[in-house]
Write a protein that holds these residues in place. Structure first.
Motif, PDB file in Angstrom:
ATOM      1  N   LYS A  20       0.828  -1.212   0.000  1.00  0.00           N
ATOM      2  CA  LYS A  20       0.000   0.000   0.000  1.00  0.00           C
ATOM      3  C   LYS A  20       0.857   1.255   0.000  1.00  0.00           C
ATOM      4  N   ASP A  21       1.952   1.256   0.759  1.00  0.00           N
ATOM      5  CA  ASP A  21       2.828   2.423   0.810  1.00  0.00           C
ATOM      6  C   ASP A  21       3.566   2.609  -0.512  1.00  0.00           C
ATOM      7  N   VAL A  22       3.891   1.507  -1.167  1.00  0.00           N
ATOM      8  CA  VAL A  22       4.512   1.608  -2.492  1.00  0.00           C
ATOM      9  C   VAL A  22       3.547   2.261  -3.468  1.00  0.00           C
ATOM     10  N   GLY A  23       2.260   1.856  -3.395  1.00  0.00           N
ATOM     11  CA  GLY A  23       1.264   2.461  -4.269  1.00  0.00           C
ATOM     12  C   GLY A  23       1.142   3.958  -4.047  1.00  0.00           C
ATOM     13  N   ARG A  24       1.170   4.388  -2.785  1.00  0.00           N
ATOM     14  CA  ARG A  24       1.093   5.827  -2.493  1.00  0.00           C
ATOM     15  C   ARG A  24       2.340   6.554  -3.003  1.00  0.00           C
ATOM     16  N   SER A  25       3.499   5.891  -2.945  1.00  0.00           N
ATOM     17  CA  SER A  25       4.749   6.526  -3.364  1.00  0.00           C
ATOM     18  C   SER A  25       4.788   6.812  -4.859  1.00  0.00           C
ATOM     19  N   LYS A  26       3.969   6.103  -5.625  1.00  0.00           N
ATOM     20  CA  LYS A  26       3.943   6.348  -7.066  1.00  0.00           C
ATOM     21  C   LYS A  26       3.472   7.752  -7.414  1.00  0.00           C
ATOM     22  N   SER A  27       2.757   8.388  -6.485  1.00  0.00           N
ATOM     23  CA  SER A  27       2.228   9.718  -6.764  1.00  0.00           C
ATOM     24  C   SER A  27       3.217  10.835  -6.428  1.00  0.00           C
ATOM     25  N   VAL A  28       4.421  10.491  -5.956  1.00  0.00           N
ATOM     26  CA  VAL A  28       5.406  11.514  -5.586  1.00  0.00           C
ATOM     27  C   VAL A  28       5.849  12.315  -6.802  1.00  0.00           C
ATOM     28  N   CYS A  29       6.235  11.609  -7.868  1.00  0.00           N
ATOM     29  CA  CYS A  29       6.670  12.282  -9.095  1.00  0.00           C
ATOM     30  C   CYS A  29       6.659  11.268 -10.226  1.00  0.00           C
ATOM     31  N   LYS A  30       6.803  11.751 -11.455  1.00  0.00           N
ATOM     32  CA  LYS A  30       6.767  10.872 -12.623  1.00  0.00           C
ATOM     33  C   LYS A  30       7.923   9.883 -12.624  1.00  0.00           C
ATOM     34  N   GLN A  31       9.095  10.327 -12.151  1.00  0.00           N
ATOM     35  CA  GLN A  31      10.256   9.433 -12.127  1.00  0.00           C
ATOM     36  C   GLN A  31      10.032   8.255 -11.180  1.00  0.00           C
ATOM     37  N   TRP A  32       9.487   8.555  -9.984  1.00  0.00           N
ATOM     38  CA  TRP A  32       9.190   7.479  -9.054  1.00  0.00           C
ATOM     39  C   TRP A  32       8.118   6.551  -9.615  1.00  0.00           C
ATOM     40  N   TYR A  33       7.099   7.102 -10.230  1.00  0.00           N
ATOM     41  CA  TYR A  33       6.034   6.283 -10.818  1.00  0.00           C
ATOM     42  C   TYR A  33       6.623   5.298 -11.840  1.00  0.00           C
ATOM     43  N   ALA A  34       7.526   5.789 -12.691  1.00  0.00           N
ATOM     44  CA  ALA A  34       8.123   4.930 -13.719  1.00  0.00           C
ATOM     45  C   ALA A  34       8.984   3.840 -13.090  1.00  0.00           C
ATOM     46  N   LEU A  35       9.809   4.198 -12.093  1.00  0.00           N
ATOM     47  CA  LEU A  35      10.691   3.218 -11.472  1.00  0.00           C
ATOM     48  C   LEU A  35       9.920   2.182 -10.664  1.00  0.00           C
ATOM     49  N   LEU A  36       8.880   2.627  -9.952  1.00  0.00           N
ATOM     50  CA  LEU A  36       8.100   1.701  -9.134  1.00  0.00           C
ATOM     51  C   LEU A  36       7.215   0.782  -9.969  1.00  0.00           C
ATOM     52  N   SER A  37       7.075   1.080 -11.247  1.00  0.00           N
ATOM     53  CA  SER A  37       6.249   0.266 -12.134  1.00  0.00           C
ATOM     54  C   SER A  37       7.072  -0.739 -12.932  1.00  0.00           C
ATOM     55  N   THR A  38       8.402  -0.714 -12.794  1.00  0.00           N
ATOM     56  CA  THR A  38       9.249  -1.625 -13.556  1.00  0.00           C
ATOM     57  C   THR A  38       9.172  -3.042 -13.000  1.00  0.00           C
ATOM     58  N   GLN A  39       9.436  -4.028 -13.863  1.00  0.00           N
ATOM     59  CA  GLN A  39       9.446  -5.422 -13.424  1.00  0.00           C
ATOM     60  C   GLN A  39      10.592  -5.688 -12.456  1.00  0.00           C
ATOM     61  N   ASP A  40      11.722  -4.966 -12.593  1.00  0.00           N
ATOM     62  CA  ASP A  40      12.840  -5.148 -11.657  1.00  0.00           C
ATOM     63  C   ASP A  40      12.425  -4.779 -10.239  1.00  0.00           C
ATOM     64  N   PHE A  41      11.699  -3.658 -10.101  1.00  0.00           N
ATOM     65  CA  PHE A  41      11.248  -3.256  -8.768  1.00  0.00           C
ATOM     66  C   PHE A  41      10.265  -4.276  -8.207  1.00  0.00           C
ATOM     67  N   VAL A  42       9.298  -4.703  -9.033  1.00  0.00           N
ATOM     68  CA  VAL A  42       8.296  -5.675  -8.576  1.00  0.00           C
ATOM     69  C   VAL A  42       8.969  -6.961  -8.104  1.00  0.00           C
ATOM     70  N   LYS A  43       9.974  -7.420  -8.854  1.00  0.00           N
ATOM     71  CA  LYS A  43      10.652  -8.671  -8.504  1.00  0.00           C
ATOM     72  C   LYS A  43      11.383  -8.546  -7.174  1.00  0.00           C
ATOM     73  N   ILE A  44      12.111  -7.433  -6.975  1.00  0.00           N
ATOM     74  CA  ILE A  44      12.854  -7.243  -5.729  1.00  0.00           C
ATOM     75  C   ILE A  44      11.887  -7.071  -4.553  1.00  0.00           C
ATOM     76  N   HIS A  45      10.812  -6.301  -4.769  1.00  0.00           N
ATOM     77  CA  HIS A  45       9.840  -6.081  -3.701  1.00  0.00           C
ATOM     78  C   HIS A  45       9.188  -7.387  -3.272  1.00  0.00           C
ATOM     79  N   CYS A  46       8.833  -8.233  -4.238  1.00  0.00           N
ATOM     80  CA  CYS A  46       8.211  -9.520  -3.902  1.00  0.00           C
ATOM     81  C   CYS A  46       9.178 -10.410  -3.123  1.00  0.00           C
TER      82      CYS A  46
END
Length: 300
Positions: A20-46
């Motif tokens: 949930k906190d990751v989802g909220r962090s996507k609204s910080v800026c466009k750069q964060w939104y792009a990085l938090l949406s990558t498959q690399d981030f999803v894989k490490i987070h999981c």
């Protein structure tokens, strides 16, 4: 914090946060939104989320849906929190067919529609299309959710319709279905065979296929998610003097099966897959048939 590189903040700090906190962090800026949406981030987070303190149980009954944390030191549940369905449904209407890394593939029983649903973020995606893809019929179809070598989430849908078998793959990235070939024995098309949901382990989806009478054929069908090829391996060598059922479980990326057999008393053995062969690791004393369904709920 201002001196830390964005990459360090995202991949070393944000990967440790709850979803949930990751989802909220996507609204910080466009750069964060792009990085938090990558498959690399999803894989490490999981990978960092798979710890005992983060494990949850999703419970669905006729009227409500709730999530309860697992307290690992005493094998109990913590306080429940209610989850609101973000899609229209009716009582006792949602069936969970497959799950992977907190993502669920569910069916709305009154419309037969398939959906991908993240209960943590409440996001969902309908998989049904005007050309009849993405509709599930209980006792005839089988579903498996998996991730391929490109870290792309996909759904395998095996459909049996009037003696005709169709196999389709849904890609979340391209948001479409496509047909793939499936070569196997024609007898598995019969409604006399029960197909389990797919269990993803080590780059392969596994399905148990069991004939619905005593002494019937029981096999395991394997789907390599990268080559998209099917093969058949043997079922554990359990006695055939009763009804046979297998429940597959992925434990630390090793496939296990609770294989049950019997009539008036059920015998359950725990097997592990090594290569294409099953090794027995545990035998349980016979239990009454009424206890079997509870056992499956706990371990499935």
């Amino acid at each position: 914090m201002a001196d830390l590189p964005t990459h360090t903040i995202v991949f070393e700090i944000l990967t440790t946060l709850p979803a949930k906190d990751v989802g909220r962090s996507k609204s910080v800026c466009k750069q964060w939104y792009a990085l938090l949406s990558t498959q690399d981030f999803v894989k490490i987070h999981c990978s960092r989320s798979v710890v005992s303190s983060n494990q949850r149980v999703l419970l669905i009954d006729d009227l409500t849906c709730s999530v309860r944390p697992i307290i690992s030191n005493n094998n109990d549940y913590g306080p429940s929190s209610t989850v609101t369905f973000p899609f229209h449904h009716q009582n006792n209407d949602v069936s969970i067919l497959s799950h992977l890394n907190g993502l669920l593939c569910v069916c709305l029983n009154h419309t037969y529609e398939l959906l991908l649903w993240n209960p943590t973020t409440t996001a969902f995606k309908r998989l049904s299309t005007p050309d009849s893809h993405g509709f599930y019929i209980n006792n005839l179809d089988a579903i498996g959710l998996y991730v391929d070598a490109d870290d792309e989430y996909k759904v395998l849908h095996i459909k049996r319709r009037s003696g005709v078998l169709g196999v389709y793959v849904y890609s979340r990235e391209v948001d479409s279905w496509r047909n793939i070939p499936f070569i196997t024995r024609q007898e598995y098309l019969s409604p006399h065979f029960n197909w389990s949901a797919g269990t993803f382990c080590g780059g392969t989806l596994y399905f148990t296929v069991c004939e619905c009478w005593i002494g019937g054929t029981n096999v395991v069908i394997c789907f390599d998610v990268n080559s998209e090829q099917f093969k058949e391996i043997s079922f554990p060598p359990v006695p055939s003097n009763g009804m046979v059922q297998g429940v597959l479980v992925n434990v630390k990326n090793v496939l296990h099966m609770f294989a049950s057999t019997g009539m008036f008393e059920m015998t359950i053995d725990l097997w592990t897959l090594q290569g294409d062969y099953w090794i027995k690791v545990l035998s349980c004393p016979p239990i009454p048939p009424i206890s079997l369904s509870l056992w499956e709920v706990v371990y499935n």
